[in-house]
Enzyme design. Structure first.
Site, PDB file in Angstrom:
ATOM      1  N   HIS A 283       0.752  -1.339  -0.278  1.00  0.00           N
ATOM      2  CA  HIS A 283      -0.065   0.111  -0.226  1.00  0.00           C
ATOM      3  C   HIS A 283       0.885   1.679  -0.435  1.00  0.00           C
ATOM      4  CE1 HIS A 283      -2.126   3.117   2.270  1.00  0.00           C
ATOM      5  NE2 HIS A 283      -3.068   2.702   1.370  1.00  0.00           N
TER       6      HIS A 283
ATOM      7  N   ASP B 130      -6.588  14.599  -6.447  1.00  0.00           N
ATOM      8  CA  ASP B 130      -6.160  13.207  -6.059  1.00  0.00           C
ATOM      9  C   ASP B 130      -7.836  13.062  -5.514  1.00  0.00           C
ATOM     10  OD1 ASP B 130      -5.043  11.058  -4.426  1.00  0.00           O
ATOM     11  OD2 ASP B 130      -4.556  11.826  -3.323  1.00  0.00           O
TER      12      ASP B 130
ATOM     13  N   ALA C 236     -10.412   9.669  -4.559  1.00  0.00           N
ATOM     14  CA  ALA C 236     -10.950   7.974  -4.746  1.00  0.00           C
ATOM     15  C   ALA C 236     -11.600   7.479  -5.889  1.00  0.00           C
ATOM     16  CB  ALA C 236     -10.687   7.241  -3.115  1.00  0.00           C
TER      17      ALA C 236
ATOM     18  N   GLY D  52      -7.293  20.597  -5.198  1.00  0.00           N
ATOM     19  CA  GLY D  52      -5.605  20.840  -3.825  1.00  0.00           C
ATOM     20  C   GLY D  52      -5.696  22.050  -3.391  1.00  0.00           C
ATOM     21  N   GLN D  53      -6.446  23.000  -3.347  1.00  0.00           N
ATOM     22  CA  GLN D  53      -6.101  24.327  -2.887  1.00  0.00           C
ATOM     23  C   GLN D  53      -6.301  24.115  -1.125  1.00  0.00           C
ATOM     24  OE1 GLN D  53      -7.638  27.971  -4.490  1.00  0.00           O
ATOM     25  NE2 GLN D  53      -6.131  29.326  -2.714  1.00  0.00           N
TER      26      GLN D  53
END
Length: 349
Positions: free
Chosen positions: A116, A174, A176, A306-307
């Site tokens: 992982h 990013d 899932a 992402g900021q």
């Protein structure tokens, strides 16, 4: 409670060394976990250490892996990782991808048979800091019902992207492919918090707000997330000749055995397609234009992807990193692990 980045890194590194991981590898794993906690991604931070320590101590993470890089073409390679700690393998694979893309314009590097790897935005940021575009995706153990299905098949199969703007600006994405990552459920458990009823279902297939009752996660945006997780399983599993779909190993079953997971890095050199300088200018312009958009009712600011995590990371550098007290007490204790994770697969059919 809050502790400094350096203190958290050292505590994690020491615990992983206690479990048997060599110092160099423990430092890399700690670096990625601390990165996650600093950005507020607590699901992929120090909460994972106890599980990692148990797997390392039982041999499921190879303490002395023999890495083998197979260059399959001018722009492609496979890093055979021998079930090393995933963070170590993914970082090494990205380093090779960066060198290849700098020389040849693009690179595709598969990492075969690894553990992982945590928050995979860390690895695409490696590429962005080198002035390149980074894309990464990886397998996860089966814990998701496909859209319209009642049985688990795919994992959360995350996808990450990063690209450089001007100066030290980086645009990072990013996700899932589920509504939320399994680590978010673990984080809710560690904090004794409920979860939204849109994240997961219980053993009866009914939506649940109890993180301890979760039996399966739900794909993000229904059929769209389902399609993305299928694509990622193909590119990071099937393509590399690895177990796929429901054959992917569980994080919790048999901690004595390697996970044999796959990850795929794609790196693009903007200079081979236009101009790196122009690319970076336009990316920074995109970020500024997104920030300038009028917020909708209920929002104070439009952030680029992402900021919000960038802001948290800068704050953590000054104020320290937020960590749950139970996790801190574990890290400073002599215990290798308190409660075994083995055979506690919550997704067993």
């Amino acid at each position: 409670m809050k502790i400094s980045r350096e203190t958290l890194h050292q505590l994690i590194e020491n615990k992983l060394c206690q479990a048997g991981l060599k110092r160099e590898h423990a430092a890399t794993v700690a670096e990625v976990l601390v990165y996650a906690d600093a950005r507020g991604i607590h699901s992929h931070g120090a909460v994972r250490v106890e599980y990692y320590a148990e797997r390392i101590s039982k041999g499921g993470t190879n303490r002395e892996p023999e890495f083998r890089l197979e260059e399959t073409g001018p722009c492609s390679a496979i890093l055979h990782a021998d079930n090393a700690a995933g963070q170590v393998a993914a970082k090494m694979g990205m380093e090779h991808a960066i060198k290849t893309a700098q020389q040849n314009g693009v690179a595709v590097v598969g990492i075969s048979r690894m553990g992982h790897s945590g928050a995979i935005s860390y690895f695409v940021q490696q590429a962005a800091r080198a002035g390149l575009i980074g894309i990464s995706m990886c397998q996860s153990d089966p814990m998701v019902v496909p859209f319209g299905g009642a049985e688990i098949y795919y994992g959360t199969n995350p996808l990450a992207f990063a690209a450089p703007g001007e100066g030290d600006e980086i645009l990072t994405f990013d996700m899932a492919t589920t509504v939320q990552a399994w680590g978010k459920v673990l984080d809710a458990r560690s904090r004794n918090m409920s979860i939204p009823d849109t994240w997961a279902v219980d053993k009866n297939g009914a939506p649940t707000t109890d993180p301890f009752a979760v039996h399966a996660l739900l794909p993000a945006a229904g059929p769209k997330g389902y399609g993305l997780m299928m694509m990622i399983d193909v590119l990071s599993g099937v393509l590399l000749g690895l177990p796929f779909g429901r054959q992917v190993s569980s994080m919790y079953d048999d901690l004595h055995a390697g996970r044999n997971l796959g990850q795929l890095h794609v790196v693009i050199n903007p200079n081979f397609f236009s101009s790196s300088e122009l690319f970076r200018q336009h990316l920074s312009q995109t970020m500024r234009e997104l920030n300038a958009i009028t917020p909708a009712p209920g929002f104070n600011q439009v952030y680029y992807p992402g900021q919000d995590q960038d802001i948290k990371q800068r704050q953590a550098a000054v104020e320290g990193i937020e960590i749950v007290d139970d996790i801190y007490q574990y890290l400073i204790s002599d215990a290798l692990y308190n409660t075994s994770y083995e055979t506690k697969n919550p997704f067993a059919q």
